[in-house]
Design a protein around this motif. Structure first.
Motif, PDB file in Angstrom:
ATOM      1  N   SER A 161       0.975  -1.170   0.107  1.00 32.80           N
ATOM      2  CA  SER A 161      -0.051  -0.031  -0.031  1.00 32.80           C
ATOM      3  C   SER A 161       1.014   1.134  -0.116  1.00 32.80           C
ATOM      4  N   THR A 162       0.103   2.393  -0.212  1.00 32.60           N
ATOM      5  CA  THR A 162       0.918   3.440  -0.386  1.00 32.60           C
ATOM      6  C   THR A 162       1.373   3.970   1.147  1.00 32.60           C
ATOM      7  N   VAL A 163       2.310   4.943   1.220  1.00 32.34           N
ATOM      8  CA  VAL A 163       2.711   5.321   2.711  1.00 32.34           C
ATOM      9  C   VAL A 163       1.554   5.994   3.680  1.00 32.34           C
ATOM     10  N   PHE A 164       0.791   6.894   2.836  1.00 26.25           N
ATOM     11  CA  PHE A 164      -0.569   7.569   3.261  1.00 26.25           C
ATOM     12  C   PHE A 164      -1.797   6.753   2.840  1.00 26.25           C
ATOM     13  N   SER A 165      -2.047   5.809   3.702  1.00 26.34           N
ATOM     14  CA  SER A 165      -3.150   5.207   3.227  1.00 26.34           C
ATOM     15  C   SER A 165      -3.859   4.545   4.765  1.00 26.34           C
ATOM     16  N   LYS A 166      -4.924   4.080   4.427  1.00 33.89           N
ATOM     17  CA  LYS A 166      -5.597   3.387   5.693  1.00 33.89           C
ATOM     18  C   LYS A 166      -4.856   1.898   6.109  1.00 33.89           C
ATOM     19  N   ALA A 167      -4.171   1.355   5.264  1.00 31.37           N
ATOM     20  CA  ALA A 167      -3.620   0.236   5.571  1.00 31.37           C
ATOM     21  C   ALA A 167      -2.315   0.455   6.509  1.00 31.37           C
ATOM     22  N   THR A 168      -1.783   1.775   6.233  1.00 26.54           N
ATOM     23  CA  THR A 168      -0.639   2.200   6.928  1.00 26.54           C
ATOM     24  C   THR A 168      -0.909   2.537   8.292  1.00 26.54           C
ATOM     25  N   ILE A 169      -2.071   3.390   8.088  1.00 25.92           N
ATOM     26  CA  ILE A 169      -2.511   3.959   9.576  1.00 25.92           C
ATOM     27  C   ILE A 169      -2.854   2.716  10.299  1.00 25.92           C
ATOM     28  N   PHE A 170      -3.677   1.693  10.057  1.00 23.98           N
ATOM     29  CA  PHE A 170      -3.884   0.455  10.421  1.00 23.98           C
ATOM     30  C   PHE A 170      -2.786  -0.279  11.043  1.00 23.98           C
ATOM     31  N   GLN A 171      -1.663  -0.370  10.498  1.00 18.29           N
ATOM     32  CA  GLN A 171      -0.483  -1.125  10.654  1.00 18.29           C
ATOM     33  C   GLN A 171       0.152  -0.268  11.995  1.00 18.29           C
ATOM     34  N   VAL A 172       0.142   0.874  11.940  1.00 22.89           N
ATOM     35  CA  VAL A 172       0.796   1.913  12.927  1.00 22.89           C
ATOM     36  C   VAL A 172      -0.274   1.756  14.237  1.00 22.89           C
ATOM     37  N   VAL A 173      -1.445   1.875  14.172  1.00 25.09           N
ATOM     38  CA  VAL A 173      -2.125   1.552  15.251  1.00 25.09           C
ATOM     39  C   VAL A 173      -1.788   0.318  15.991  1.00 25.09           C
TER      40      VAL A 173
END
Length: 307
Positions: free
Chosen positions: A17-29
Motif C-alpha cells: 500500500s502507499t505510505v499515506f493510506s488506511k492500511a498504513t494507519i492500521f498497521q501503525v495503530v
C-alpha cells in the motif's frame, strides 16, 4: 517413481500500500497497541515496579556487656547501670552478679543464642516489676552473585518491662531479636550512622531510660526484643534473679532494588502481557488483510522444494 515430501514451506503473502493510506494507519495503530497496551495493563495491575525487596541474613551479634536494670515494687526500687553516672535511675543502687554466654548452635561461626543471669542479693524489699536494657553490636554484610548488598553496622538496645501481681524471687525471660526498619535500605553501600550508643556519650548530662528509648526509636534501622515470654516464680525472697534467653534468628532486611532489579521484574510482567496482545493483534492483522477489509495490493510467492 514414488515421490515423498522431504520439506515444506508455507506460501508467502505480501500486502502493499502507499505510505499515506488506511492500511498504513492500521498497521501503525496495531503496533502501537501491541507495544503500549501491555505496559499500561501490567502497570495498572500493581507491582509492576518493585519498589522494595527483601532477603534474609543471619546477623553477627555480640553482647557489649552493657546493661541498665531496675527491679522493685511500688514502695521500693533497686537500680544498676553499667553507664553510671551517664544514666540517671531513681532508686537505691546495688550492683548485681552477672553471668552470660553466647553460643553458636548451628555451627555457622555466628552466635545465635544468648543466655544471661542477673542476681541481686539482700535486696531488702519485694520485687514485682522489672525494667531492663541490653546493648548489642549487630553487623549485616551479605554478598550476592556479582553484587554486594548494603553493609549495616549498628549498636542496638533491647528493652523489656514486666510486672507481676505478687512478690517474686525471680523471673525467666525468653524471646528473640528482630530487625525493625522505618524505610528500606539502599541496594548497596554502607549504613553506619547508627554505629553509636543510644546513651548520651558527651558526658555533659545524664539520661534516663525514657531518653534512651526515645533517641533509639528515631533510628530508621534498629533491633528489638520480640516474642517475650516471662515466667515468674511465685515466692517472695530477699534475693532476686533474672534469667534471660534470647535467640538470634535470621533477620529480614528490606531494601530498595537497583535499576537492573527493577528492570528484571518489570520485564517479566510486560512480556507475559505482550505475548497475549501479540497473538490477538497478529490474528487481527491476518484477518483484515486476507479478507481485504482494508484494500491493499496482494502478491503471493510460493517456493517448492523437492528431493
Amino acid at each position: 517413481m514414488v515421490l515423498y515430501r522431504v520439506f515444506q514451506e508455507a506460501a508467502t503473502k505480501k500486502y502493499f500500500s502507499t505510505v499515506f493510506s488506511k492500511a498504513t494507519i492500521f498497521q501503525v495503530v496495531v503496533y502501537c497497541l501491541m507495544i503500549i497496551l501491555p505496559f499500561f495493563i501490567a502497570y495498572a495491575t500493581n507491582d509492576f515496579w518493585h519498589y522494595t525487596s527483601s532477603y534474609q541474613e543471619q546477623p553477627r551479634v555480640q553482647y557489649l556487656s552493657q546493661l541498665v536494670i531496675r527491679v522493685g515494687s511500688a514502695q521500693n526500687t533497686t537500680v544498676w547501670s553499667s553507664f553510671s553516672p551517664d544514666v540517671t535511675l531513681a532508686g537505691r543502687e546495688l550492683e548485681p552478679n552477672i553471668t552470660f554466654n553466647e553460643t553458636d548452635r548451628d555451627g555457622d561461626d555466628l552466635t545465635d543464642f544468648f543466655r544471661m543471669t542477673v542476681s541481686f542479693n539482700n535486696l531488702g524489699h519485694d520485687v514485682q516489676t522489672i525494667q531492663m536494657l541490653l546493648f548489642f553490636q549487630v553487623d549485616l554484610n551479605r554478598f550476592g552473585f556479582l553484587e554486594q548488598f548494603s553493609r549495616v553496622t549498628l549498636q542496638s538496645v533491647t528493652y523489656t518491662s514486666e510486672s507481676w501481681a505478687v512478690p517474686a524471687s525471680g523471673v525467666w525471660l525468653g524471646g528473640e531479636l528482630e530487625l525493625t526498619q522505618n524505610a528500606p535500605l539502599p541496594a548497596s553501600g554502607t549504613v553506619n550512622q547508627y554505629n553509636e550508643s543510644p546513651v548520651n556519650s558527651s558526658g555533659t548530662e545524664s539520661v534516663d531510660i525514657a531518653d534512651i528509648l526515645s533517641r533509639y526509636n528515631e533510628r530508621n534501622v534498629r533491633v528489638t526484643w520480640n516474642n517475650q515470654y516471662p515466667i515468674w516464680s511465685d515466692e517472695a525472697s530477699n534475693n532476686f534473679s533474672i534469667q534471660v534467653e534470647l535467640r538470634y534468628p535470621p533477620f529480614t532486611v528490606i531494601y530498595q532494588p537497583n535499576f537492573w532489579q527493577y528492570l528484571k521484574f518489570a520485564w517479566v510482567q510486560y512480556l507475559a502481557v505482550f505475548v497475549v496482545f501479540w497473538w490477538v493483534l497478529s490474528y487481527t492483522q491476518s484477518f483484515v488483510f486476507e479478507n481485504q477489509v482494508i484494500m491493499t495490493i496482494r502478491k503471493q510467492t510460493e517456493k517448492w522444494h523437492s528431493d
